[in-house]
Scaffold this motif. Structure first.
Motif, PDB file in Angstrom:
ATOM      1  N   ILE A  10       6.934  14.948 -43.850  1.00  0.00           N
ATOM      2  CA  ILE A  10       6.507  13.647 -43.326  1.00  0.00           C
ATOM      3  C   ILE A  10       7.306  12.521 -43.968  1.00  0.00           C
ATOM      4  N   ALA A  11       7.493  12.598 -45.276  1.00  0.00           N
ATOM      5  CA  ALA A  11       8.278  11.571 -45.974  1.00  0.00           C
ATOM      6  C   ALA A  11       9.705  11.541 -45.437  1.00  0.00           C
ATOM      7  N   LEU A  12      10.296  12.698 -45.214  1.00  0.00           N
ATOM      8  CA  LEU A  12      11.655  12.767 -44.670  1.00  0.00           C
ATOM      9  C   LEU A  12      11.701  12.176 -43.260  1.00  0.00           C
ATOM     10  N   ALA A  35       3.413   2.918 -39.562  1.00  0.00           N
ATOM     11  CA  ALA A  35       2.048   2.417 -39.328  1.00  0.00           C
ATOM     12  C   ALA A  35       1.113   3.554 -38.939  1.00  0.00           C
ATOM     13  N   ALA A  36       1.612   4.503 -38.142  1.00  0.00           N
ATOM     14  CA  ALA A  36       0.795   5.664 -37.764  1.00  0.00           C
ATOM     15  C   ALA A  36       0.433   6.496 -38.988  1.00  0.00           C
ATOM     16  N   LEU A  37       1.328   6.559 -39.950  1.00  0.00           N
ATOM     17  CA  LEU A  37       1.018   7.325 -41.156  1.00  0.00           C
ATOM     18  C   LEU A  37      -0.030   6.610 -42.005  1.00  0.00           C
ATOM     19  N   PHE A  38       0.046   5.288 -42.118  1.00  0.00           N
ATOM     20  CA  PHE A  38      -1.011   4.549 -42.809  1.00  0.00           C
ATOM     21  C   PHE A  38      -2.350   4.799 -42.108  1.00  0.00           C
ATOM     22  N   PHE A  39      -2.350   4.736 -40.788  1.00  0.00           N
ATOM     23  CA  PHE A  39      -3.560   4.929 -40.002  1.00  0.00           C
ATOM     24  C   PHE A  39      -4.096   6.360 -40.154  1.00  0.00           C
ATOM     25  N   LEU A  53       1.532   8.137 -49.987  1.00  0.00           N
ATOM     26  CA  LEU A  53       2.701   8.591 -49.228  1.00  0.00           C
ATOM     27  C   LEU A  53       3.250   7.484 -48.326  1.00  0.00           C
ATOM     28  N   PRO A  54       2.429   6.842 -47.475  1.00  0.00           N
ATOM     29  CA  PRO A  54       3.004   5.786 -46.641  1.00  0.00           C
ATOM     30  C   PRO A  54       3.501   4.598 -47.455  1.00  0.00           C
ATOM     31  N   LEU A  55       2.782   4.246 -48.520  1.00  0.00           N
ATOM     32  CA  LEU A  55       3.212   3.130 -49.350  1.00  0.00           C
ATOM     33  C   LEU A  55       4.555   3.427 -50.011  1.00  0.00           C
ATOM     34  N   THR A  90      -4.121  -1.872 -41.052  1.00  0.00           N
ATOM     35  CA  THR A  90      -3.935  -0.604 -40.341  1.00  0.00           C
ATOM     36  C   THR A  90      -4.660   0.527 -41.062  1.00  0.00           C
ATOM     37  N   TYR A  91      -4.517   0.560 -42.380  1.00  0.00           N
ATOM     38  CA  TYR A  91      -5.166   1.583 -43.194  1.00  0.00           C
ATOM     39  C   TYR A  91      -6.690   1.502 -43.039  1.00  0.00           C
TER      40      TYR A  91
END
Length: 191
Positions: A10-12, A35-39, A53-55, A90-91
């Motif tokens: 996911i990070a990649l 944004a989808a990953l924060f959500f 991870l998103p941050l 978003t989070y």
């Protein structure tokens, strides 16, 4: 090792999309999975990974547009704080919808894109002298953007909404397909 493989992938994915978006800003402006990953992180993760991870991905890739496009406006403290506030919203939208069914989560991803757009463009309207401080100026900030901009603001909203829907679907599908990584995925799949 296998436990951290999904996180690493996911990070990649985030980093690749951030750099591709910076290399080709005219093709799909604002089409990225961040944004989808924060959500989704808020919806599914119950620990520090929900925000870490998103941050981390955002902070690592934050200077990419400035470095690749030569646009230093991304590097201002105001832009960083505004974008950060939009990601926090978003989070928390994702957190509020945690444990809900797939349809609700997809609608939530649309609401998160709209909230992100309203926050970032609303703050731009408040803080930028290029917008009149009336409803016309607010409308310009939210819909058309500044005069001379290569894209109207609604294009960014459209692309963020599409990206949120697509990547939320991808992230949720991955969680449903890998139930051993998420105790929440089995619960969501049954709703």
């Amino acid at each position: 090792m296998n436990r951290f493989l999904p996180l690493a992938l996911i990070a990649l994915l985030l980093i690749i999309f951030r750099f591709i978006g910076s290399l080709f800003p005219e093709t799909l402006p604002n089409f990225q999975p961040l944004a989808a990953l924060f959500f989704c992180g808020a919806c599914m993760a119950k620990d520090w990974r929900a925000w870490a991870l998103p941050l981390s991905a955002w902070l690592v890739t934050y200077p990419a547009p400035a470095l690749i496009e030569g646009n230093n406006s991304y590097l201002s403290v105001d832009a960083l704080l505004t974008t950060g506030l939009a990601f926090v919203a978003t989070y928390f939208i994702g957190k509020a919808l945690s444990g809900r069914g797939l349809g609700t989560l997809l609608l939530g991803s649309i609401a998160a894109a709209l909230a992100f757009h309203l926050i970032t463009n609303g703050i731009a309207w408040i803080g930028s002298p290029i917008y009149a401080k009336n409803l016309t100026g607010l409308s310009q900030s939210l819909w058309t953007g500044p005069a001379g901009s290569p894209f109207p603001s609604w294009v960014f909203l459209r692309n963020m909404t599409a990206a949120n829907l697509i990547f939320t679907t991808v992230f949720l599908s991955a969680r449903f397909a890998l139930p051993r990584f998420s105790p929440v995925s089995a619960e969501l799949a049954t709703r």
